[in-house]
Write an enzyme that holds these catalytic residues in place. Structure first.
Site, PDB file in Angstrom:
ATOM      1  N   GLU A 108      49.674  24.851  -8.714  1.00 49.57           N
ATOM      2  CA  GLU A 108      49.057  24.235  -9.881  1.00 49.57           C
ATOM      3  C   GLU A 108      50.162  23.886 -10.860  1.00 49.57           C
ATOM      4  OE1 GLU A 108      47.529  27.293 -13.005  1.00 49.57           O
ATOM      5  OE2 GLU A 108      46.569  27.819 -11.095  1.00 49.57           O
ATOM      6  N   CYS A 150      44.277  15.291   7.225  1.00 53.87           N
ATOM      7  CA  CYS A 150      44.597  13.873   7.413  1.00 53.87           C
ATOM      8  C   CYS A 150      43.494  12.916   6.965  1.00 53.87           C
ATOM      9  CB  CYS A 150      44.924  13.609   8.883  1.00 53.87           C
ATOM     10  SG  CYS A 150      46.513  14.306   9.390  1.00 53.87           S
TER      11      CYS A 150
END
Length: 339
Positions: free
Chosen positions: A97, A123
């Site tokens: 983060e 993906c």
């Protein structure tokens, strides 16, 4: 899900300048390969990948995503103030983060009212972001949406080579790390908007999704290591693609090999493509493929391939394009696009 009035307004990518060949990787691993009795040329012969691009190790995913997004915004002519949501879909991350999305948002100096968040789904994250933005546009929540992706696989590639050079590396360890040697890097961005304001008329017709999360343990990735059962992943991934294709036949208009002009498939290796063709019974000559020179670029692979196909004059006006995405986990998405 069918879309009513959604268009692809811009699609742009950036690539690293450094190329790493499969031969170079095997030269680094020559002692291990000799000890394990593995022939030179194995990496390219099994995958079809001769080379891939890598960024400098200092390159962050947000930088690649920002560069591609800047190009897309410039080309589109759309004011950044009209972008109501930015979604990052990178597998690679700057940090745990904050999100990559908020870093790109800050780099682009987008409006404080522009939503920004990450969607992580191996993906097919780029597909998920397109669907989310399309729903936001059709509901009237936003006018334009921006999808970004930045993949920086160089660290994973370098750490894998270093690990496999160890004198204690076994053939099982070599096999489970093999897929990491196929990865490439890129940045890509797309702007999605309402058809009534479109400058392109590249229409997103609809998308279907399916999951088979029984196989969520077949590919496990960290920033410096990825282990996979490539054979099982390919088998079950293609089986899921077959089920998703059947769903697309029911849910999407004109979804058949006879009605599809161009395929942009998930691109991992030559064997994967061949199995996909056989199971789905699709025409190989209609496929656009770039993995041989760029490797597996994760979520960036399909959108970069689509843009390269346009640059090479492979997308005549009115072409019906099928984008076929498969992600570890397992998840599959298929998107219909009229150019």
């Amino acid at each position: 899900m069918r879309f009513n009035d959604i268009t692809l307004e811009a699609l742009e990518y950036v690539l690293p300048t450094e190329t790493v060949t499969s031969g170079q990787i095997e030269s680094e691993l020559s002692e291990t390969m000799q000890r394990l009795n593995l022939p030179r040329g194995l990496l390219e012969s099994l995958t079809g990948i001769s080379e891939r691009r890598v960024w400098p190790l200092s390159m962050k995913p947000s930088e690649a995503a920002t560069a591609a997004a800047t190009k897309a915004i410039d080309v589109s002519g759309i004011s950044p103030d009209e972008i109501g949501c930015l979604i990052n879909t990178s597998v690679c991350r700057d940090f745990l983060e904050p999100s990559v999305a908020c870093i790109v948002h800050g780099n682009l100096k987008l409006s404080r009212h522009c939503l920004n968040f990450d969607v992580s789904n191996a993906c097919i994250g780029f597909f998920n972001a397109i669907e989310l933005l399309s729903m936001m546009i059709e509901s009237g929540k936003i006018k334009y949406g921006l999808v970004v992706n930045g993949e920086t696989s160089g660290e994973l590639l370098a750490s894998t080579v270093k690990r496999l050079k160890n004198n204690s590396t076994t053939i099982e360890e070599y096999r489970s790390n093999f897929a990491s040697l196929t990865l490439g890097s890129a940045g890509v961005a797309a702007i999605i908007g309402p058809g009534k304001y479109s400058n392109t008329n590249h229409r997103l017709n609809g998308m279907v999704n399916m999951a088979d999360t029984r196989f969520n343990n077949l590919c496990i990735g960290q920033h410096d290591q990825m282990k996979s059962d490539a054979t099982a992943l390919m088998k079950h991934g293609v089986n899921l693609a077959h089920a998703t294709w059947k769903l697309a036949e029911q849910e999407l208009e004109n979804w058949s090999d006879a009605a599809i002009d161009v395929y942009i498939p998930h691109q991992v290796s030559l064997k994967n493509i061949e199995m996909l063709n056989n199971v789905l019974k699709i025409t190989p000559a209609r496929q656009q493929l770039i993995f041989m020179k760029f490797g597996n670029m994760g979520p960036a692979s399909i959108p970069v391939t689509l843009k390269m196909a346009e640059e090479n004059g492979k997308l005549p006006l009115g072409s019906h394009i099928a984008m076929l995405g498969i992600g570890s986990g397992l998840n599959c998405s298929m998107l219909s696009l009229t150019w």
